[in-house]
Design a protein around this motif. Structure first.
Motif, PDB file in Angstrom:
ATOM      1  N   MET A  76       0.833  -1.198   0.000  1.00 32.45           N
ATOM      2  CA  MET A  76       0.000   0.000   0.000  1.00 32.45           C
ATOM      3  C   MET A  76       0.864   1.243   0.000  1.00 32.45           C
ATOM      4  SD  MET A  76      -1.421   0.509   3.936  1.00 32.45           S
ATOM      5  CE  MET A  76      -2.466  -0.885   3.855  1.00 32.45           C
ATOM      6  N   THR A  77       0.225   2.350  -0.369  1.00 30.59           N
ATOM      7  CA  THR A  77       0.827   3.672  -0.284  1.00 30.59           C
ATOM      8  C   THR A  77      -0.097   4.511   0.581  1.00 30.59           C
ATOM      9  OG1 THR A  77       1.772   3.444  -2.487  1.00 30.59           O
ATOM     10  CG2 THR A  77       1.584   5.682  -1.621  1.00 30.59           C
ATOM     11  N   MET A  78       0.492   5.285   1.494  1.00 32.99           N
ATOM     12  CA  MET A  78      -0.307   6.094   2.422  1.00 32.99           C
ATOM     13  C   MET A  78       0.217   7.522   2.466  1.00 32.99           C
ATOM     14  SD  MET A  78      -0.635   3.538   5.694  1.00 32.99           S
ATOM     15  CE  MET A  78       1.088   3.113   5.671  1.00 32.99           C
ATOM     16  N   THR A  79      -0.693   8.445   2.750  1.00 37.76           N
ATOM     17  CA  THR A  79      -0.293   9.816   3.020  1.00 37.76           C
ATOM     18  C   THR A  79       0.283   9.879   4.427  1.00 37.76           C
ATOM     19  OG1 THR A  79      -2.398  10.459   4.004  1.00 37.76           O
ATOM     20  CG2 THR A  79      -2.199  10.705   1.596  1.00 37.76           C
ATOM     21  N   ASP A  80       0.876  11.011   4.773  1.00 39.28           N
ATOM     22  CA  ASP A  80       1.415  11.199   6.119  1.00 39.28           C
ATOM     23  C   ASP A  80       0.325  11.006   7.170  1.00 39.28           C
ATOM     24  OD1 ASP A  80       3.624  12.205   7.960  1.00 39.28           O
ATOM     25  OD2 ASP A  80       2.044  13.688   8.351  1.00 39.28           O
ATOM     26  N   THR A  81      -0.843  11.589   6.952  1.00 39.24           N
ATOM     27  CA  THR A  81      -1.943  11.475   7.906  1.00 39.24           C
ATOM     28  C   THR A  81      -2.402  10.031   8.059  1.00 39.24           C
ATOM     29  OG1 THR A  81      -2.678  13.716   7.399  1.00 39.24           O
ATOM     30  CG2 THR A  81      -4.294  12.259   8.443  1.00 39.24           C
ATOM     31  N   GLU A  82      -2.546   9.334   6.938  1.00 43.23           N
ATOM     32  CA  GLU A  82      -2.963   7.926   6.994  1.00 43.23           C
ATOM     33  C   GLU A  82      -1.936   7.079   7.741  1.00 43.23           C
ATOM     34  OE1 GLU A  82      -5.401   7.854   2.754  1.00 43.23           O
ATOM     35  OE2 GLU A  82      -3.234   7.459   2.787  1.00 43.23           O
ATOM     36  N   ALA A  83      -0.652   7.340   7.495  1.00 44.49           N
ATOM     37  CA  ALA A  83       0.404   6.586   8.174  1.00 44.49           C
ATOM     38  C   ALA A  83       0.366   6.833   9.680  1.00 44.49           C
ATOM     39  CB  ALA A  83       1.768   6.962   7.610  1.00 44.49           C
ATOM     40  N   ARG A  84       0.116   8.057  10.083  1.00 41.83           N
ATOM     41  CA  ARG A  84       0.033   8.363  11.517  1.00 41.83           C
ATOM     42  C   ARG A  84      -1.194   7.704  12.149  1.00 41.83           C
ATOM     43  NH1 ARG A  84       3.925  11.959  12.870  1.00 41.83           N
ATOM     44  NH2 ARG A  84       4.929  12.980  11.112  1.00 41.83           N
ATOM     45  N   GLN A  85      -2.300   7.662  11.400  1.00 47.09           N
ATOM     46  CA  GLN A  85      -3.488   6.966  11.903  1.00 47.09           C
ATOM     47  C   GLN A  85      -3.197   5.486  12.078  1.00 47.09           C
ATOM     48  OE1 GLN A  85      -6.184   8.219   8.796  1.00 47.09           O
ATOM     49  NE2 GLN A  85      -7.179   9.712  10.130  1.00 47.09           N
ATOM     50  N   LEU A  86      -2.553   4.884  11.082  1.00 38.84           N
ATOM     51  CA  LEU A  86      -2.188   3.470  11.181  1.00 38.84           C
ATOM     52  C   LEU A  86      -1.231   3.247  12.355  1.00 38.84           C
ATOM     53  CD1 LEU A  86      -2.260   0.570  10.115  1.00 38.84           C
ATOM     54  CD2 LEU A  86      -0.387   1.198   8.570  1.00 38.84           C
ATOM     55  N   GLY A  87      -0.271   4.150  12.525  1.00 38.68           N
ATOM     56  CA  GLY A  87       0.652   4.047  13.652  1.00 38.68           C
ATOM     57  C   GLY A  87      -0.084   4.073  14.980  1.00 38.68           C
ATOM     58  N   GLY A  88      -1.113   4.914  15.088  1.00 39.76           N
ATOM     59  CA  GLY A  88      -1.919   4.955  16.309  1.00 39.76           C
ATOM     60  C   GLY A  88      -2.661   3.659  16.552  1.00 39.76           C
ATOM     61  N   ILE A  89      -3.162   3.074  15.484  1.00 39.98           N
ATOM     62  CA  ILE A  89      -3.875   1.792  15.609  1.00 39.98           C
ATOM     63  C   ILE A  89      -2.907   0.699  16.022  1.00 39.98           C
ATOM     64  CG2 ILE A  89      -5.094  -0.006  14.317  1.00 39.98           C
ATOM     65  CD1 ILE A  89      -6.270   2.356  12.601  1.00 39.98           C
ATOM     66  N   VAL A  90      -1.790   0.586  15.306  1.00 38.44           N
ATOM     67  CA  VAL A  90      -0.803  -0.449  15.618  1.00 38.44           C
ATOM     68  C   VAL A  90      -0.231  -0.245  17.010  1.00 38.44           C
ATOM     69  CG1 VAL A  90       1.447  -1.406  14.939  1.00 38.44           C
ATOM     70  CG2 VAL A  90      -0.260  -0.875  13.199  1.00 38.44           C
ATOM     71  N   GLY A  91      -0.047   1.016  17.399  1.00 39.05           N
ATOM     72  CA  GLY A  91       0.506   1.325  18.717  1.00 39.05           C
ATOM     73  C   GLY A  91      -0.497   1.228  19.859  1.00 39.05           C
ATOM     74  N   GLY A  92      -1.755   0.947  19.557  1.00 36.97           N
ATOM     75  CA  GLY A  92      -2.757   0.754  20.598  1.00 36.97           C
ATOM     76  C   GLY A  92      -3.420   2.019  21.107  1.00 36.97           C
ATOM     77  N   MET A  93      -3.337   3.114  20.364  1.00 38.11           N
ATOM     78  CA  MET A  93      -3.960   4.355  20.820  1.00 38.11           C
ATOM     79  C   MET A  93      -5.469   4.350  20.643  1.00 38.11           C
ATOM     80  SD  MET A  93      -1.457   5.931  22.057  1.00 38.11           S
ATOM     81  CE  MET A  93      -2.145   7.534  22.368  1.00 38.11           C
ATOM     82  N   ASN A  94      -5.986   3.600  19.676  1.00 32.18           N
ATOM     83  CA  ASN A  94      -7.421   3.570  19.414  1.00 32.18           C
ATOM     84  C   ASN A  94      -8.116   2.414  20.111  1.00 32.18           C
ATOM     85  OD1 ASN A  94      -7.201   5.775  17.724  1.00 32.18           O
ATOM     86  ND2 ASN A  94      -6.798   4.504  15.947  1.00 32.18           N
ATOM     87  N   TYR A  95      -7.382   1.348  20.350  1.00 35.27           N
ATOM     88  CA  TYR A  95      -7.955   0.159  20.985  1.00 35.27           C
ATOM     89  C   TYR A  95      -6.846  -0.531  21.754  1.00 35.27           C
ATOM     90  CZ  TYR A  95      -9.657  -4.583  21.601  1.00 35.27           C
ATOM     91  OH  TYR A  95     -10.007  -5.785  22.136  1.00 35.27           O
ATOM     92  N   GLN A  96      -7.130  -0.847  22.975  1.00 38.97           N
ATOM     93  CA  GLN A  96      -6.147  -1.533  23.789  1.00 38.97           C
ATOM     94  C   GLN A  96      -6.669  -2.919  24.121  1.00 38.97           C
ATOM     95  OE1 GLN A  96      -5.274   0.395  27.447  1.00 38.97           O
ATOM     96  NE2 GLN A  96      -3.646  -1.006  27.947  1.00 38.97           N
ATOM     97  N   PRO A  97      -5.968  -3.969  23.662  1.00 42.26           N
ATOM     98  CA  PRO A  97      -6.418  -5.321  23.993  1.00 42.26           C
ATOM     99  C   PRO A  97      -6.516  -5.513  25.500  1.00 42.26           C
ATOM    100  CG  PRO A  97      -4.674  -5.375  22.352  1.00 42.26           C
ATOM    101  CD  PRO A  97      -4.784  -3.958  22.841  1.00 42.26           C
ATOM    102  N   THR A  98      -7.476  -6.328  25.925  1.00 38.01           N
ATOM    103  CA  THR A  98      -7.702  -6.561  27.347  1.00 38.01           C
ATOM    104  C   THR A  98      -6.431  -6.996  28.058  1.00 38.01           C
ATOM    105  OG1 THR A  98      -9.947  -7.218  26.809  1.00 38.01           O
ATOM    106  CG2 THR A  98      -9.151  -7.797  28.996  1.00 38.01           C
ATOM    107  N   ALA A  99      -5.611  -7.790  27.402  1.00 39.27           N
ATOM    108  CA  ALA A  99      -4.385  -8.283  28.031  1.00 39.27           C
ATOM    109  C   ALA A  99      -3.407  -7.161  28.331  1.00 39.27           C
ATOM    110  CB  ALA A  99      -3.714  -9.313  27.131  1.00 39.27           C
ATOM    111  N   LEU A 100      -3.607  -5.976  27.738  1.00 34.45           N
ATOM    112  CA  LEU A 100      -2.669  -4.880  27.931  1.00 34.45           C
ATOM    113  C   LEU A 100      -3.251  -3.747  28.762  1.00 34.45           C
ATOM    114  CD1 LEU A 100      -1.194  -4.677  24.329  1.00 34.45           C
ATOM    115  CD2 LEU A 100      -0.270  -5.873  26.308  1.00 34.45           C
TER     116      LEU A 100
END
Length: 165
Positions: free
Chosen positions: A53-77
């Motif tokens: 995929m190709t992403m804009t800066d904003t999209e990449a930062r959104q993905l980084g937030g998702i991968v980093g757990g800013m939008n959802y935190q698994p119960t185990a964490l």
């Protein structure tokens, strides 16, 4: 632990090659204009790369937030901690029966009594509030993101559980 190798790409940007503990590989090209491209090895030809995929800066930062757990935190964490010298940042879920439920940050005098701050909250509907003020009321099931020295965060947890200093 994963291995990350960085390479400058003059006139283009920077390349990051990531080999994970699971044996997966991903390559991220960060262009000077902010665009990001993700590549992975082709299943048929592992030496050949496929653009994922190709992403804009904003999209990449959104993905980084998702991968980093800013939008959802698994119960185990739910009790994940990050420490930077004396500063700790911890996620703390307000469970049923905690005495602070229904009270405001100001009413509990969190900063005054502990020297810690609530830097964000995530309610049960996943609504995020960054830097909630003293009027912000705590509700059951919400997760607070706390910042301060470790012993002060522990003191704050006791205040939240019993409802007073």
């Amino acid at each position: 632990m994963s291995v990350i190798r960085e390479t400058d790409l003059p006139g283009i940007g920077r390349k990051f090659l990531i080999d994970t503990e699971e044996g997966d590989r991903v390559i991220v090209i960060l262009h000077e204009d902010g665009k990001r491209e993700l590549f992975c090895p082709s299943p048929e030809e592992p030496e050949e790369l496929m653009r994922v995929m190709t992403m804009t800066d904003t999209e990449a930062r959104q993905l980084g937030g998702i991968v980093g757990g800013m939008n959802y935190q698994p119960t185990a964490l739910e009790k994940v901690e990050h420490t930077l010298d004396q500063l700790s940042i911890e996620w703390y879920k307000l469970k049923k029966g905690i005495k602070a439920i229904g009270r405001s940050i100001g009413e509990l005098k969190i900063r005054e009594n502990t020297g810690t701050v609530v830097i964000a909250s995530i309610d049960t509907m996943h609504k995020q509030t960054v830097s909630p003020g003293p009027e912000y009321v705590l509700t059951e099931g919400m997760t607070l993101v706390l910042a301060g020295e470790r012993q002060n965060i522990q003191k704050l947890k006791r205040i939240l559980e019993v409802g007073e200093a």
